[in-house]
Design an enzyme around this catalytic site. Structure first.
Site, short mmCIF file in Angstrom:
data_model
loop_
_atom_site.label_atom_id
_atom_site.label_comp_id
_atom_site.label_asym_id
_atom_site.label_seq_id
_atom_site.Cartn_x
_atom_site.Cartn_y
_atom_site.Cartn_z
N CYS A 197 0.84 -1.20 0.00
CA CYS A 197 0.00 0.00 0.00
C CYS A 197 0.88 1.26 0.00
O CYS A 197 1.60 1.51 -0.94
CB CYS A 197 -0.97 -0.04 1.16
SG CYS A 197 -2.34 1.16 1.01
N HIS B 272 -3.83 -4.77 0.00
CA HIS B 272 -3.40 -5.32 1.29
C HIS B 272 -3.49 -6.85 1.23
O HIS B 272 -4.57 -7.41 1.39
CB HIS B 272 -4.28 -4.80 2.42
CG HIS B 272 -4.02 -3.38 2.78
ND1 HIS B 272 -3.07 -3.01 3.69
CD2 HIS B 272 -4.59 -2.23 2.33
CE1 HIS B 272 -3.06 -1.69 3.80
NE2 HIS B 272 -3.96 -1.19 2.99
N GLU C 87 -2.54 -8.97 3.39
CA GLU C 87 -2.92 -9.51 4.70
C GLU C 87 -4.42 -9.44 4.95
O GLU C 87 -4.91 -10.06 5.90
CB GLU C 87 -2.15 -8.75 5.80
CG GLU C 87 -2.66 -7.37 6.13
CD GLU C 87 -2.21 -6.28 5.18
OE1 GLU C 87 -2.44 -5.10 5.46
OE2 GLU C 87 -1.61 -6.62 4.12
#
Length: 202
Positions: free
Chosen positions: A79, A184, A186
């Site tokens: 990001c 992202h 994650e």
């Protein structure tokens, strides 16, 4: 072992937890002097470009990441972390970046889709052989949160693109051990975890 740089602008806990889930050793540290002990470094990031870049340099990570790359080691930006890799950003004026990847960080065109882009979107892979996207199908879904996008000078460094607000933008970079994603991983379910796993195993 993955070194996760803590410069006060990262989504650290969720990234670290993702590596824990994958049974991959990772350490979070705000000490740039420790980076030299690791083959792989991850630069997360959320927030504004200028303050993040200032904090990054104040922690000594700017010089450390340059030395890391010069040694032929790999780095992954997520990001805002991806955006810091470019030459400069137009967010709140002109801010100088790390210039690891020549290019600019630009604001999405106003009008049309809501800005920032918040939510799931697909990626289009730009190469047959990819480190980050090994085993991941074209047009897979990932989770994005951003108002600015990366525009690298060299198209060969672009690993994936995404469309939003009438703009096709670079959503992933792979260049000589420098890796970066605008989304992202994650927060992107199985596909995102595989991106992190592919980086760790590269």
């Amino acid at each position: 072992m993955i070194f996760i740089a803590d410069y006060g602008a990262g989504n650290l806990r969720s990234v670290h937890k993702a590596f824990e889930f994958l049974s991959i050793d990772a350490v979070v540290s705000d000490k740039a002097s420790e980076m030299s002990r690791y083959e792989k470094v991850l630069i997360p990031g959320v927030g504004a470009y200028g303050p993040a870049m200032e904090a990054f340099n104040q922690h000594g990570f700017g010089d450390a990441i340059g030395e890391h790359i010069d040694k032929g080691r790999s780095v992954l930006g997520i990001c805002l972390g991806m955006q810091l890799f470019l030459t400069e950003s137009e967010e709140m004026g002109t801010n100088q970046g790390l210039d690891l990847v020549p290019g600019k960080v630009l604001h999405f065109p106003r009008g049309g889709d809501k800005i920032p882009q918040i939510g799931w979107n697909t990626i289009n892979l730009c190469r047959k052989e990819s480190v980050l996207f090994r085993g991941i199908p074209d047009e897979s879904w990932f989770y994005f949160v951003h108002s600015y996008y990366c525009s690298p000078v060299d198209p060969a460094s672009i690993a994936a693109t995404t469309e939003y607000a009438g703009k096709k933008f670079c959503s992933a970079i792979e260049k000589n051990g420098i890796f970066a994603v605008q989304f992202h991983p994650e927060k992107s379910s199985e596909a995102g975890l595989l991106v992190l796993k592919n980086f760790a195993e590269f």
